[in-house]
Scaffold this motif. Sequence first.
Motif, short mmCIF file in Angstrom:
data_model
loop_
_atom_site.label_atom_id
_atom_site.label_comp_id
_atom_site.label_asym_id
_atom_site.label_seq_id
_atom_site.Cartn_x
_atom_site.Cartn_y
_atom_site.Cartn_z
N ASP A 61 0.68 -1.33 -0.12
CA ASP A 61 0.17 0.02 0.01
C ASP A 61 0.85 1.26 -0.13
N GLY A 62 2.24 1.06 0.66
CA GLY A 62 2.86 2.32 0.58
C GLY A 62 3.41 2.88 -0.75
N GLN A 63 3.08 1.91 -1.73
CA GLN A 63 3.73 2.29 -3.21
C GLN A 63 2.61 2.73 -4.02
N LEU A 64 1.32 2.73 -3.39
CA LEU A 64 0.25 3.27 -4.13
C LEU A 64 0.18 5.02 -4.25
N PRO A 65 -0.91 5.49 -4.80
CA PRO A 65 -0.73 6.93 -4.96
C PRO A 65 -0.84 7.75 -3.44
#
Length: 242
Positions: A61-65
């Motif tokens: 999730d940390g690599q999502l927008p």
Amino acid sequence: MHSTQIMNDMSLPPSMLISLFEQLPGCWGCKDTQSRFVHVNNAYARLVGARTPDELKGKSDGQLPEAIAEHAEQFREQDLHVIKSGKYIRVLNIHPYPDGHWQAHVFTKVPWYGSKGEILGTIFHGQPLNDNPMLGVGQWICKAAGIEPVESLTTEGTKSAMQLSTRESEVLFFHQFGKKPQFIAQSLGVSVKTIENHFANLRVKLGASNKTELVDKALEMGVGCKIPDSLLKQQLTFVLSQ
């Protein structure tokens, strides 16, 4: 067969699993025990701005927008709770998405089991709140959390007497789902003392003798379980039920 039973049945060929996955309504996906995406459907990929589901494989999730990534640690904690407890949770998420729109979803997260009963990670399903035109947003939330809302009173006198301020509505909404004053204060960017003042006003308006009775009085008078419009433009993620 229930959708989560389908996804947990590892005896099905992978191609059949993915085919079934894509036919299920809403945003679906599964993560490994490190909260990295193993598979998502096209609806979820579009929601978070990915061109294809494959773009998200192996990502967290940390690599999502950015707007979504801000809550990555909370999502991770939710996933860990599901993995450790072996039980499902339902989460309210309100975020701005890459298409420029704010959207509110209820995400259900369940354990993802392998063929030998081991937990491989989590399966999640997100349903937009505005996808059910037969229910008001507030009633939808009540049902998602396992609460049966009472029908609103219809007399004009009662309605006018139950006019709540924006802040009172926000405090009541959070309180409805068991959130403590400290959590509410942090979410709304005000002091705990301010929140306690709103609770005092709510008790007077609803005729409740304490915070516990506020929930019953709110549902009885038809003002509980409603998401204030003001919160639909504020980033939030919190557990509704588990």
